[in-house]
Design an enzyme around this catalytic site. Structure first.
Site, PDB file in Angstrom:
ATOM      1  N   LYS A 167       0.843  -1.192   0.000  1.00 40.62           N
ATOM      2  CA  LYS A 167       0.000   0.000   0.000  1.00 40.62           C
ATOM      3  C   LYS A 167       0.881   1.246   0.000  1.00 40.62           C
ATOM      4  CE  LYS A 167      -1.821   2.683   3.084  1.00 40.62           C
ATOM      5  NZ  LYS A 167      -1.700   3.948   2.326  1.00 40.62           N
ATOM      6  N   GLY A 219       7.348   4.804   7.634  1.00 37.73           N
ATOM      7  CA  GLY A 219       6.529   5.990   7.846  1.00 37.73           C
ATOM      8  C   GLY A 219       6.849   6.597   9.199  1.00 37.73           C
ATOM      9  N   SER A 220       5.909   7.337   9.739  1.00 42.38           N
ATOM     10  CA  SER A 220       6.174   8.049  10.991  1.00 42.38           C
ATOM     11  C   SER A 220       6.164   7.095  12.182  1.00 42.38           C
ATOM     12  CB  SER A 220       5.110   9.124  11.187  1.00 42.38           C
ATOM     13  OG  SER A 220       3.842   8.502  11.323  1.00 42.38           O
ATOM     14  N   THR A 221       6.803   7.514  13.243  1.00 45.85           N
ATOM     15  CA  THR A 221       6.847   6.689  14.455  1.00 45.85           C
ATOM     16  C   THR A 221       5.436   6.472  14.998  1.00 45.85           C
ATOM     17  OG1 THR A 221       9.080   7.391  14.955  1.00 45.85           O
ATOM     18  CG2 THR A 221       7.757   6.609  16.821  1.00 45.85           C
ATOM     19  N   ARG A 222       4.603   7.509  14.928  1.00 45.80           N
ATOM     20  CA  ARG A 222       3.240   7.391  15.453  1.00 45.80           C
ATOM     21  C   ARG A 222       2.474   6.276  14.721  1.00 45.80           C
ATOM     22  NH1 ARG A 222      -1.565  11.219  15.001  1.00 45.80           N
ATOM     23  NH2 ARG A 222      -0.563  11.670  13.054  1.00 45.80           N
ATOM     24  N   THR A 223       2.571   6.261  13.388  1.00 43.82           N
ATOM     25  CA  THR A 223       1.875   5.208  12.638  1.00 43.82           C
ATOM     26  C   THR A 223       2.550   3.860  12.868  1.00 43.82           C
ATOM     27  OG1 THR A 223       1.373   6.880  10.974  1.00 43.82           O
ATOM     28  CG2 THR A 223       0.899   4.624  10.381  1.00 43.82           C
ATOM     29  N   GLY A 224       3.878   3.875  13.011  1.00 46.25           N
ATOM     30  CA  GLY A 224       4.595   2.620  13.272  1.00 46.25           C
ATOM     31  C   GLY A 224       4.085   1.948  14.542  1.00 46.25           C
ATOM     32  N   GLU A 242      10.492   1.061   9.713  1.00 47.18           N
ATOM     33  CA  GLU A 242      11.467   2.113   9.391  1.00 47.18           C
ATOM     34  C   GLU A 242      10.775   3.440   9.669  1.00 47.18           C
ATOM     35  OE1 GLU A 242      14.507   1.641   8.677  1.00 47.18           O
ATOM     36  OE2 GLU A 242      14.441  -0.502   8.330  1.00 47.18           O
ATOM     37  N   CYS A 276      13.875  10.801   5.924  1.00 47.09           N
ATOM     38  CA  CYS A 276      13.954  10.263   7.285  1.00 47.09           C
ATOM     39  C   CYS A 276      15.331  10.506   7.881  1.00 47.09           C
ATOM     40  CB  CYS A 276      13.625   8.785   7.283  1.00 47.09           C
ATOM     41  SG  CYS A 276      14.639   7.845   6.123  1.00 47.09           S
ATOM     42  N   GLU A 374      10.570  15.717  14.862  1.00 49.06           N
ATOM     43  CA  GLU A 374      10.952  15.563  13.457  1.00 49.06           C
ATOM     44  C   GLU A 374      10.177  16.620  12.659  1.00 49.06           C
ATOM     45  OE1 GLU A 374       9.526  12.105  11.266  1.00 49.06           O
ATOM     46  OE2 GLU A 374      11.493  11.941  10.336  1.00 49.06           O
TER      47      GLU A 374
HETATM   48  P1  NAD Z   1       2.748   8.267   7.806  1.00 53.59           P
HETATM   49  O1  NAD Z   1       3.117   7.456   9.006  1.00 53.59           O
HETATM   50  O2  NAD Z   1       1.763   9.349   7.951  1.00 53.59           O
HETATM   51  O3  NAD Z   1       2.180   7.319   6.649  1.00 53.59           O
HETATM   52  C1  NAD Z   1       2.933   6.243   6.145  1.00 53.59           C
HETATM   53  C2  NAD Z   1       1.992   5.231   5.517  1.00 53.59           C
HETATM   54  O4  NAD Z   1       1.189   4.638   6.537  1.00 53.59           O
HETATM   55  C3  NAD Z   1       1.018   5.797   4.494  1.00 53.59           C
HETATM   56  O5  NAD Z   1       0.912   4.881   3.422  1.00 53.59           O
HETATM   57  C4  NAD Z   1      -0.294   5.887   5.274  1.00 53.59           C
HETATM   58  O6  NAD Z   1      -1.444   5.807   4.472  1.00 53.59           O
HETATM   59  C5  NAD Z   1      -0.183   4.656   6.163  1.00 53.59           C
HETATM   60  N1  NAD Z   1      -0.989   4.688   7.395  1.00 53.59           N
HETATM   61  C6  NAD Z   1      -1.464   5.751   8.076  1.00 53.59           C
HETATM   62  N2  NAD Z   1      -2.116   5.336   9.196  1.00 53.59           N
HETATM   63  C7  NAD Z   1      -2.037   3.983   9.223  1.00 53.59           C
HETATM   64  C8  NAD Z   1      -2.482   2.976  10.126  1.00 53.59           C
HETATM   65  N3  NAD Z   1      -3.149   3.277  11.251  1.00 53.59           N
HETATM   66  N4  NAD Z   1      -2.198   1.684   9.851  1.00 53.59           N
HETATM   67  C9  NAD Z   1      -1.491   1.354   8.744  1.00 53.59           C
HETATM   68  N5  NAD Z   1      -1.050   2.260   7.840  1.00 53.59           N
HETATM   69  C10 NAD Z   1      -1.299   3.560   8.082  1.00 53.59           C
HETATM   70  O7  NAD Z   1       4.139   8.791   7.229  1.00 53.59           O
HETATM   71  P2  NAD Z   1       4.357   9.776   5.984  1.00 53.59           P
HETATM   72  O8  NAD Z   1       3.930  11.155   6.387  1.00 53.59           O
HETATM   73  O9  NAD Z   1       3.781   9.182   4.751  1.00 53.59           O
HETATM   74  O10 NAD Z   1       5.944   9.724   5.826  1.00 53.59           O
HETATM   75  C11 NAD Z   1       6.820  10.495   6.563  1.00 53.59           C
HETATM   76  C12 NAD Z   1       7.427   9.688   7.696  1.00 53.59           C
HETATM   77  O11 NAD Z   1       8.081   8.538   7.160  1.00 53.59           O
HETATM   78  C13 NAD Z   1       8.487  10.445   8.446  1.00 53.59           C
HETATM   79  O12 NAD Z   1       8.322  10.258   9.815  1.00 53.59           O
HETATM   80  C14 NAD Z   1       9.795   9.782   7.965  1.00 53.59           C
HETATM   81  O13 NAD Z   1      10.862   9.898   8.869  1.00 53.59           O
HETATM   82  C15 NAD Z   1       9.363   8.392   7.753  1.00 53.59           C
HETATM   83  N6  NAD Z   1      10.284   7.689   6.854  1.00 53.59           N
HETATM   84  C16 NAD Z   1      11.187   6.798   7.387  1.00 53.59           C
HETATM   85  C17 NAD Z   1      12.123   6.161   6.564  1.00 53.59           C
HETATM   86  C18 NAD Z   1      13.130   5.208   7.132  1.00 53.59           C
HETATM   87  O14 NAD Z   1      13.797   4.501   6.361  1.00 53.59           O
HETATM   88  N7  NAD Z   1      13.298   5.137   8.443  1.00 53.59           N
HETATM   89  C19 NAD Z   1      12.116   6.428   5.188  1.00 53.59           C
HETATM   90  C20 NAD Z   1      11.184   7.336   4.675  1.00 53.59           C
HETATM   91  C21 NAD Z   1      10.269   7.956   5.527  1.00 53.59           C
END
Ligand code: NAD
Length: 473
Positions: A167, A219-224, A242, A276, A374
């Site tokens: 996704k 993605g973000s730590t919060r979503t992680g 990640e 990131c 961040e």
């Molecule tokens: P995000 O966490 O908002 O979204 C990431 C993905 O998760 C999107 O596809 C979103 O639709 C999905 N999502 C949202 N809520 C969800 C849930 N409850 N369950 C499952 N999936 C869900 O992040 P973003 O704004 O798209 O990206 C920016 C973040 O990504 C930054 O914090 C950045 O540091 C991080 N990032 C990390 C790396 C790494 O390698 N560590 C690389 C790139 C980006």
């Protein structure tokens, strides 16, 4: 799904071009039912297509054909990426697409190299540790470098013999679809790489689906945290996460300051800080703080903002108005806390999209919002120190540990810094990733669990079965 576009019955979301905020397309949102169909279809493909059971070099061959097609269609892929994301076209075509193709070749090479181990047991027993694919891997990617993120998930999962349901971010959904279509064209069986579109609820449905055996999220730590919770509550799925970062750039007085400044500015300007690993906290020995800040001002002034589809653009827009406002809120809170803005500090005017000036903040401490959070924009905070220990302590962030830069000509000090810094990657006298795909990337602390890239990424897409054979008479 199954090599075809399948229209769901769910809602549709408008998608805007970050460069000018014009809505240029709609993305269909997959509801729980469509996610279910995509996962079942991937499981069926995994069971019937022979993807995992064929000789692994055949799998590698299909992946190499995929990489070749990605290169052949590089201009088209790069254009699509540039149109819909923050990636300037020159960087998308010659940087991102080229590295996606080569990264897939790197992963293809692992297909026949991680079969398992023979263990030392008594001589009339045979102990085996057998590596097997999980089955169907669920992967979720962010918007900041969409093609690269998709390939970092799909490459190792497919090389290990899994099917994958991916996704992409709802903000940048389309280039991943073309990537998947090229996979089918290359001979990767339909259904082995399925793409579902949607927002967080689609992502959550994927995470909770019982047919998903392993999750890989960027993605973000919060979503992680939400992904890990969903994984725990739906069958204890293993997760690779990640996540976010707040990476320090630790500069000692003996460093090659011009080189350090170029690395730091390069990291801040790349994708307008929407990376990131952006090295967004400068921690500099007091004796050279002013000199380095002056060098940085010159480098940060040299930007070419513009629409991502122009070859002349090198400085990216912010992904959305919402994200630009989030940057503004963090800057305003930092100024309120006593920070001093010595460079930038506002929008770049004259553009239809949201562009933010490269910005430097001084008089900050560990409590300042821009140091703690961040920002995901081109914002650098500057803190100074006297002693090595003080520098190491400032480099340590209470929450994040993704990457760090260290600049010094003293080898012993560089290695002491490497040991002291709690981060998944430490770059010494350089900053940012290279095409050395063998080097894994991943975070410590709240920056993540597990690794993308490297042998480790493939290993994380395999599970290990212990076998003990008694062949005594
Ligand atoms: P995000 O966490 O908002 O979204 C990431 C993905 O998760 C999107 O596809 C979103 O639709 C999905 N999502 C949202 N809520 C969800 C849930 N409850 N369950 C499952 N999936 C869900 O992040 P973003 O704004 O798209 O990206 C920016 C973040 O990504 C930054 O914090 C950045 O540091 C991080 N990032 C990390 C790396 C790494 O390698 N560590 C690389 C790139 C980006």
């Amino acid at each position: 799904m199954d090599g075809r576009v399948v229209e769901g019955t769910g809602a549709r979301l408008p998608v805007a071009r970050p460069s000018d905020l014009v809505e240029y397309a709609e993305v269909p949102i997959a509801d729980g039912d469509l996610v279910d169909r995509a996962v079942r279809n991937a499981a069926e493909a995994a069971a019937t297509s022979g993807w995992a059971s064929q000789p692994p070099r055949e799998r590698a061959r299909a992946m190499r054909r995929w990489a070749d097609l990605i290169e052949e269609r590089g201009t088209e892929l790069g254009r699509l990426e540039a149109l819909g994301s923050t990636r300037p076209i020159a960087q998308a075509v010659s940087g991102d697409v080229a590295s996606v193709a080569e990264g897939i070749r790197f992963f293809a090479e692992w297909a026949d190299k991680l079969g398992g181990d023979v263990a030392a047991t008594r001589s009339d027993n045979l102990g085996l540790i057998v590596s097997e694919p999980y089955g169907v891997v669920g992967a979720i990617t962010p918007w900041n470098v969409p093609l690269s993120m998709a390939s970092w998930k799909a490459g190792p999962a497919l090389a290990a013999g899994n099917a994958i349901v991916l996704k992409p971010s709802e903000l940048t959904p389309f280039s991943t679809v073309l990537l998947a279509q090229l996979a089918v064209k290359a001979g990767i069986p339909p259904g082995i790489l399925n793409v579902v579109h949607g927002t967080g609820s689609t992502g959550e449905a994927l995470c909770r689906h019982p047919g998903i055996a392993k999750l890989s999220f960027t993605g973000s730590t919060r979503t992680g945290i939400a992904v890990m919770k969903a994984a725990a509550e739906s069958g204890l799925k293993p997760v690779t996460l990640e996540l976010g970062g707040k990476s320090p750039q630790l500069v000692f007085a003996d460093a090659d300051l011009e080189k350090a400044a170029a690395c730091i500015a390069g990291s801040l300007l790349a994708n307008a800080g929407q990376a990131c690993v952006a090295g967004s906290r400068l921690i500099v020995q007091r004796a050279v703080a002013e000199q380095l800040a002056t060098l940085l001002q010159t480098l940060l002034s040299d930007i070419a903002p513009g629409p991502t589809w122009l070859e002349t653009t090198s400085f990216s827009p912010i992904i959305s108005e919402q994200q630009a406002q989030s940057i503004e809120r963090i800057i305003a809170a930092s100024l309120e806390q006593g920070a001093a803005c010595i460079f930038g500090g506002g929008r770049l005017e004259g553009h239809r999209g949201a562009f933010y000036q490269p910005t430097m903040l001084m008089q900050v401490n560990g409590e300042t919002a821009a140091v703690r959070k961040e920002v995901f924009g081109p914002v650098l905070t500057i803190q100074s120190f006297e002693s090595e220990e003080e520098g190491f302590a400032l480099a340590d962030h209470p929450e994040y540990g993704l990457a760090a830069g260290v600049y010094t000509r003293d080898l012993g000090r560089a290695l002491r810094a490497m040991r002291a810094i709690k981060a998944g990657t430490v770059w010494i006298n350089r900053y940012s990733r290279t095409l050395d795909f063998i080097l894994p990337t991943g975070g410590f602390k709240s920056s993540g669990i597990g690794k993308d890239l490297g042998r480790q990424a493939v290993e994380q897409n395999l599970r290990h079965k212990t076998v003990l054979v008694d062949f005594g008479a």
